[in-house]
Write a protein that holds these residues in place. Structure first.
Motif, PDB file in Angstrom:
ATOM      1  N   GLY A  13      29.366 -21.332  77.617  1.00  0.00           N
ATOM      2  CA  GLY A  13      29.595 -20.429  76.118  1.00  0.00           C
ATOM      3  C   GLY A  13      31.179 -20.878  75.932  1.00  0.00           C
ATOM      4  O   GLY A  13      31.368 -20.381  74.698  1.00  0.00           O
ATOM      5  N   ASN A  14      31.878 -21.774  76.615  1.00  0.00           N
ATOM      6  CA  ASN A  14      33.130 -22.168  76.013  1.00  0.00           C
ATOM      7  C   ASN A  14      33.295 -23.640  75.928  1.00  0.00           C
ATOM      8  O   ASN A  14      34.193 -24.179  75.355  1.00  0.00           O
ATOM      9  N   ILE A  15      32.412 -24.529  76.543  1.00  0.00           N
ATOM     10  CA  ILE A  15      32.536 -25.984  76.564  1.00  0.00           C
ATOM     11  C   ILE A  15      31.227 -26.528  76.112  1.00  0.00           C
ATOM     12  O   ILE A  15      30.040 -26.406  76.405  1.00  0.00           O
ATOM     13  N   THR A  16      31.520 -27.638  75.173  1.00  0.00           N
ATOM     14  CA  THR A  16      30.605 -28.544  74.652  1.00  0.00           C
ATOM     15  C   THR A  16      30.881 -29.970  75.106  1.00  0.00           C
ATOM     16  O   THR A  16      31.976 -30.542  74.708  1.00  0.00           O
ATOM     17  N   ALA A  17      29.956 -30.639  75.504  1.00  0.00           N
ATOM     18  CA  ALA A  17      30.251 -32.062  75.919  1.00  0.00           C
ATOM     19  C   ALA A  17      29.617 -32.840  74.762  1.00  0.00           C
ATOM     20  O   ALA A  17      28.531 -32.643  74.379  1.00  0.00           O
ATOM     21  N   ILE A  18      30.714 -33.815  74.485  1.00  0.00           N
ATOM     22  CA  ILE A  18      30.109 -34.724  73.309  1.00  0.00           C
ATOM     23  C   ILE A  18      30.080 -36.222  73.810  1.00  0.00           C
ATOM     24  O   ILE A  18      31.061 -36.820  74.558  1.00  0.00           O
ATOM     25  N   ARG A  19      28.934 -36.715  73.969  1.00  0.00           N
ATOM     26  CA  ARG A  19      28.699 -38.100  74.462  1.00  0.00           C
ATOM     27  C   ARG A  19      28.676 -39.135  73.302  1.00  0.00           C
ATOM     28  O   ARG A  19      28.087 -39.037  72.132  1.00  0.00           O
TER      29      ARG A  19
END
Length: 281
Positions: A13-19
């Motif tokens: 709910g708090n973290i998005t990983a951007i690759r």
């Protein structure tokens, strides 16, 4: 470009990983009120646009260290507060020549480079005198319900920093401590110095996290990676390593522990070092 260079994956709910297409991982950490973007990658255009579609919160940018695959995208965020340890500014500036990033991307994408159709116009401008705000040990970013604590972890570079999100029990060590930590360049610490730095951080953060994230390819590694890295250093000092030659961009390093082609250790542990035999003590 013919294909998107960046993609996003919600972690919780708090973290998005951007690759990135080259395998690096950035993290967008959101609280109730604000957000922090960790790292900006290689300076290929499009990261800012993607971040702004993920969150509508005001955000600041934290750069973990000055290497090209983490810091060169900062010009897209010149209207934001962008923080980096000032010890790494000379390193950031040395990474700016176009040939550096273009060579890195070609090497990592290989035959797929043409599929992306990257041209010179797809890179952000070079800004040698970028206005980095000082990122220092002990800083805390209060995002509302979630905080991001900053800790110095020199070794990989002089100014390398790591992030702790105590409310989530997550430590993001990035390139400071991972499955193939580079410790062989002229700017890196000796193995002995790095070992002591790792001991210090382990003791400071003991019991405060149960997950560890890194910034290349695999996101999560074993939570005992700091202890494992100390053991790797001890084995180097004791001569108990395989010392597989690992040349990288004209510099020779040596892999300490046996691993597969994706740097997964054969014995199942997470930590590994690529080190300089002339910088052990």
């Amino acid at each position: 470009m013919n294909r998107d260079f960046f993609s996003a994956e919600k972690v919780n709910g708090n973290i998005t990983a951007i690759r990135s297409a080259c395998g690096e991982i950035m993290y967008l950490i959101e609280g109730d009120n604000k957000a922090v973007l960790m790292d900006t990658n290689l300076g290929v255009k499009g990261l800012r646009k993607l971040v702004d579609t993920i969150t509508d919160k005001e955000y600041e940018v934290v750069i973990t260290h000055g290497h090209l695959d983490h810091a060169l995208g900062v010009p897209e965020f010149s209207d934001k507060n962008v923080y980096m340890n000032h010890k790494d500014i000379p390193l950031y500036q040395s990474m700016l020549p176009f040939a550096e990033r273009d060579g890195y991307i070609h090497a990592n994408l290989g035959d797929a480079f043409d599929e992306y159709g990257i041209t010179n116009n797809d890179y952000v401008e070079e800004v040698p005198e970028f206005d980095f705000k000082e990122l220092h040990d002990g800083m805390v970013f209060d995002l509302g319900g979630v905080t991001v604590e900053i800790y110095a972890y020199p070794g990989h570079t002089k100014g390398t920093m790591v992030l702790l999100i105590p409310e989530l029990g997550i430590l993001i060590t990035g390139d400071a401590c991972n499955k193939s930590t580079f410790l062989f360049d002229r700017i890196c610490s000796s193995v002995t110095e790095y070992r002591q730095t790792t001991v210090n951080l382990r003791d400071r953060l003991s019991g405060r996290y149960d997950k560890v994230y890194i910034c290349h390819h695999d996101m999560e590694v074993g939570k005992d990676i700091l202890n494992e890295m100390i053991d790797v250093c001890d084995d180097i000092l004791g001569g108990n390593t395989i010392d597989r030659p690992m040349p990288f961009m004209g510099v020779m390093g040596y892999l300490a522990k046996e691993a597969d082609d994706h740097f997964n250790r054969i014995d199942g542990k997470s930590a590994n070092l690529i080190y300089n035999k002339d910088k052990i003590l």
